[in-house]
Design a protein around this motif. Structure first.
Motif, PDB file in Angstrom:
ATOM      1  N   VAL A 158       0.837  -1.208   0.000  1.00 46.82           N
ATOM      2  CA  VAL A 158       0.000   0.000   0.000  1.00 46.82           C
ATOM      3  C   VAL A 158       0.870   1.256   0.000  1.00 46.82           C
ATOM      4  O   VAL A 158       0.574   2.235  -0.704  1.00 46.82           O
ATOM      5  CB  VAL A 158      -0.955   0.000   1.210  1.00 46.82           C
ATOM      6  CG1 VAL A 158      -1.698   1.329   1.312  1.00 46.82           C
ATOM      7  CG2 VAL A 158      -1.965  -1.137   1.087  1.00 46.82           C
ATOM      8  N   LEU A 159       1.963   1.232   0.758  1.00 51.03           N
ATOM      9  CA  LEU A 159       2.878   2.376   0.734  1.00 51.03           C
ATOM     10  C   LEU A 159       3.487   2.552  -0.654  1.00 51.03           C
ATOM     11  O   LEU A 159       3.619   3.674  -1.154  1.00 51.03           O
ATOM     12  CB  LEU A 159       3.989   2.187   1.774  1.00 51.03           C
ATOM     13  CG  LEU A 159       3.647   2.524   3.223  1.00 51.03           C
ATOM     14  CD1 LEU A 159       4.786   2.119   4.147  1.00 51.03           C
ATOM     15  CD2 LEU A 159       3.355   4.018   3.393  1.00 51.03           C
ATOM     16  N   ALA A 160       3.883   1.425  -1.274  1.00 52.60           N
ATOM     17  CA  ALA A 160       4.455   1.499  -2.627  1.00 52.60           C
ATOM     18  C   ALA A 160       3.434   2.054  -3.612  1.00 52.60           C
ATOM     19  O   ALA A 160       3.765   2.873  -4.477  1.00 52.60           O
ATOM     20  CB  ALA A 160       4.927   0.115  -3.076  1.00 52.60           C
ATOM     21  N   LEU A 161       2.184   1.620  -3.494  1.00 56.48           N
ATOM     22  CA  LEU A 161       1.128   2.121  -4.370  1.00 56.48           C
ATOM     23  C   LEU A 161       0.939   3.620  -4.200  1.00 56.48           C
ATOM     24  O   LEU A 161       0.761   4.357  -5.182  1.00 56.48           O
ATOM     25  CB  LEU A 161      -0.182   1.383  -4.064  1.00 56.48           C
ATOM     26  CG  LEU A 161      -1.401   1.770  -4.904  1.00 56.48           C
ATOM     27  CD1 LEU A 161      -1.151   1.466  -6.375  1.00 56.48           C
ATOM     28  CD2 LEU A 161      -2.642   1.034  -4.405  1.00 56.48           C
ATOM     29  N   MET A 162       1.016   4.081  -2.959  1.00 57.36           N
ATOM     30  CA  MET A 162       0.826   5.509  -2.709  1.00 57.36           C
ATOM     31  C   MET A 162       1.984   6.343  -3.235  1.00 57.36           C
ATOM     32  O   MET A 162       1.809   7.522  -3.558  1.00 57.36           O
ATOM     33  CB  MET A 162       0.626   5.766  -1.218  1.00 57.36           C
ATOM     34  CG  MET A 162      -0.706   5.265  -0.677  1.00 57.36           C
ATOM     35  SD  MET A 162      -2.139   5.782  -1.650  1.00 57.36           S
ATOM     36  CE  MET A 162      -1.980   7.579  -1.568  1.00 57.36           C
ATOM     37  N   THR A 163       3.190   5.754  -3.340  1.00 65.16           N
ATOM     38  CA  THR A 163       4.302   6.504  -3.946  1.00 65.16           C
ATOM     39  C   THR A 163       4.044   6.745  -5.430  1.00 65.16           C
ATOM     40  O   THR A 163       4.590   7.692  -6.009  1.00 65.16           O
ATOM     41  CB  THR A 163       5.640   5.756  -3.781  1.00 65.16           C
ATOM     42  OG1 THR A 163       5.591   4.503  -4.479  1.00 65.16           O
ATOM     43  CG2 THR A 163       5.965   5.517  -2.320  1.00 65.16           C
ATOM     44  N   THR A 164       3.213   5.885  -6.038  1.00 68.27           N
ATOM     45  CA  THR A 164       2.845   6.071  -7.451  1.00 68.27           C
ATOM     46  C   THR A 164       1.685   7.052  -7.591  1.00 68.27           C
ATOM     47  O   THR A 164       1.696   7.928  -8.454  1.00 68.27           O
ATOM     48  CB  THR A 164       2.449   4.715  -8.076  1.00 68.27           C
ATOM     49  OG1 THR A 164       3.531   3.798  -7.947  1.00 68.27           O
ATOM     50  CG2 THR A 164       2.094   4.878  -9.548  1.00 68.27           C
ATOM     51  N   ILE A 165       0.696   6.903  -6.718  1.00 74.10           N
ATOM     52  CA  ILE A 165      -0.476   7.786  -6.762  1.00 74.10           C
ATOM     53  C   ILE A 165      -0.108   9.208  -6.347  1.00 74.10           C
ATOM     54  O   ILE A 165      -0.591  10.191  -6.925  1.00 74.10           O
ATOM     55  CB  ILE A 165      -1.589   7.238  -5.854  1.00 74.10           C
ATOM     56  CG1 ILE A 165      -2.088   5.886  -6.388  1.00 74.10           C
ATOM     57  CG2 ILE A 165      -2.752   8.220  -5.733  1.00 74.10           C
ATOM     58  CD1 ILE A 165      -3.072   5.197  -5.470  1.00 74.10           C
ATOM     59  N   ALA A 166       0.756   9.310  -5.319  1.00 78.07           N
ATOM     60  CA  ALA A 166       1.165  10.628  -4.804  1.00 78.07           C
ATOM     61  C   ALA A 166       2.690  10.702  -4.790  1.00 78.07           C
ATOM     62  O   ALA A 166       3.320  10.584  -3.742  1.00 78.07           O
ATOM     63  CB  ALA A 166       0.594  10.843  -3.404  1.00 78.07           C
ATOM     64  N   PRO A 167       3.320  10.874  -5.941  1.00 78.27           N
ATOM     65  CA  PRO A 167       4.783  10.853  -6.012  1.00 78.27           C
ATOM     66  C   PRO A 167       5.426  12.106  -5.415  1.00 78.27           C
ATOM     67  O   PRO A 167       4.784  13.138  -5.247  1.00 78.27           O
ATOM     68  CB  PRO A 167       5.044  10.770  -7.513  1.00 78.27           C
ATOM     69  CG  PRO A 167       3.858  11.425  -8.139  1.00 78.27           C
ATOM     70  CD  PRO A 167       2.698  11.094  -7.247  1.00 78.27           C
ATOM     71  N   GLY A 168       6.705  11.956  -5.088  1.00 75.73           N
ATOM     72  CA  GLY A 168       7.490  13.099  -4.629  1.00 75.73           C
ATOM     73  C   GLY A 168       6.975  13.724  -3.352  1.00 75.73           C
ATOM     74  O   GLY A 168       6.671  13.040  -2.376  1.00 75.73           O
TER      75      GLY A 168
END
Length: 437
Positions: A158-168
């Motif tokens: 889920v954390l990895a997915l959120m790095t894609t949805i909300a990058p940087g």
């Protein structure tokens, strides 16, 4: 029953590991940033360890009431407490908003997580093991263990997915909070499932005979204190090595832009999630194998495999290749699985039924403190002082050898009857050189 124990423990460990992963990726910047890069990360990892100090409190409470009131009610309480603490972390303002109050509130909520985790494990594994046939006890006991792997898969995924949805910067601004909010939904599902779980048949027999011990903790430490120590040491090797990933150390080390590896956050989180699948598989295999060759022999094989994983991990991570990091994690998880799958059956078989919840919970909690509590902090300090990850491998190897020694000190009691009819047989010490069977 198997499904219920897996779902419940998966949700609990999702919450617990989510904090650990966030500590080195997020909390070090947003809650402890003024301390500077290295110190803020060490303190963030230390807050992961602080929760372990409160695990015995959770274990004492859960063990006391679990041996008196039953396993099921304790599991429902721990699930709700863990989920509430996790969700509240998602709502916390950062240091920039409310100053020192932010890290203080974060630590308080982490302590609640620690108390809940201390009470969760014993109840879940006893429900699984005490419902199982003697010849399948290792396999059935491994089911709640895979909740740890699933919790790691979910939290990292889920954390990895959120790095894609909300990058940087968006990830640090709001993206990291979403996985914590998700706990509300997961706990609701877990509560619904656990309400339908039947109480352990062993506890039913004890309750019907009105044989509950009025002070199970007192009896445990009076008659079985040495066994508690050895059972705790049995767990430290697995817990210390496992917390290289579940405690967030590898994630921080591999993504540190000032460090020797410098990988991106997203791929590392996905690699950790994928390696947790391997951990899950080998945990189930270990439980099944222990039904055939015994718990003790499975542990001895597991410690050898874990040493191989420990000394392979950092040389592969230090190549700077995400695929080599993934390979290193896979090799490590083979040993982690083979020193974890059989643990519920082993623990249940060495403690008598009247104090079993207390013995299992307290031993697990103490082993967690001695093993994984401050393993990420120690690893960070060792690398900072020596400049090499070899020191971390040596540290983990020493802890593993301690667990190996504890294994050699215990008899194998696979398939011993677990019910109250056999309390006298169960009370004979499983420690080699003390009593006999």
């Amino acid at each position: 029953m198997a499904f219920a124990t897996v779902v419940g423990t998966s949700i609990e460990w999702y919450d617990y590991f989510l904090y650990a992963a966030a500590s080195g990726l997020i909390f070090n910047q947003l809650f402890f940033g003024p301390l500077g890069s290295t110190l803020s990360t060490m303190v963030a990892f230390a807050t992961v360890g602080i929760s372990f100090l409160f695990r015995p409190l959770g274990a004492f409470l859960a063990g006391h009431y679990g041996d008196k009131l039953g396993r099921r009610v304790v599991l429902i309480i721990t699930l709700i407490a863990m989920g509430a603490a996790t969700a509240l972390i998602g709502f916390l303002p950062t240091y920039d908003s409310i100053g020192i109050a932010a890290p203080i509130l974060l630590i308080v909520l982490r302590i609640v997580q620690g108390i809940s985790a201390g009470g969760e494990w014993g109840g879940a594994v006893l429900l699984a093991v005490e419902h199982a046939e003697p010849e399948h006890r290792g396999l059935r006991g491994s089911f709640p263990q895979i909740g740890v792997s699933i919790g790691l898969i979910l939290s990292s995924g889920v954390l990895a997915l959120m790095t894609t949805i909300a990058p940087g910067e968006a990830f640090l601004e709001w993206g990291w909070r979403v996985p914590f909010f998700l706990s509300i939904l997961l706990v609701a599902v877990g509560y619904w499932i656990r309400r339908g779980v039947e109480e352990s048949p062993v506890f039913h027999e004890i309750a019907e005979r009105k044989e509950q011990v009025t002070n199970p903790l007192g009896k445990l430490f009076k008659s079985h204190w040495l066994l508690v120590i050895l059972a705790s040491l049995l767990f430290v090797g697995n817990n210390a090595a496992g917390y290289m990933t579940t405690g967030g150390y590898i994630q921080n080390y591999a993504t540190d832009p000032t460090g020797p590896v410098g990988l991106d956050r997203g791929p590392v989180l996905w690699a950790v999630s994928a390696s947790a699948v391997s951990w899950l598989i080998f945990t189930i295999i270990a439980g099944s194998v222990s039904d055939k060759i015994g718990r003790r022999n499975t542990y001895l094989l597991g410690w050898m495999l874990l040493l191989i994983g420990i000394f392979s991990l950092f040389p592969l991570v230090n190549t700077g290749s995400i695929w080599m990091l993934f390979l290193g994690l896979i090799i490590l998880t083979v040993g982690l699985g083979f020193t974890y799958g059989q643990q519920p059956a082993m623990y249940a078989e060495i403690f008598p039924s009247s104090v079993r919840f207390s013995g299992v919970s307290v031993s697990y909690a103490i082993g967690s403190i001695l093993g994984g509590a401050f393993a990420p902090t120690i690893a960070k300090a060792l690398v900072a002082s020596t400049g090499t990850t070899t020191s971390v491998a040596i540290y983990l190897a020493i802890i593993t050898l301690i667990s190996l020694a504890a294994t050699l000190a215990l008899r194998d009691r696979s398939r011993i009857p677990l019910g109250p009819d056999h309390e006298e047989e169960q009370s004979v010490s499983p420690i080699i050189g003390i009593g006999s069977r």
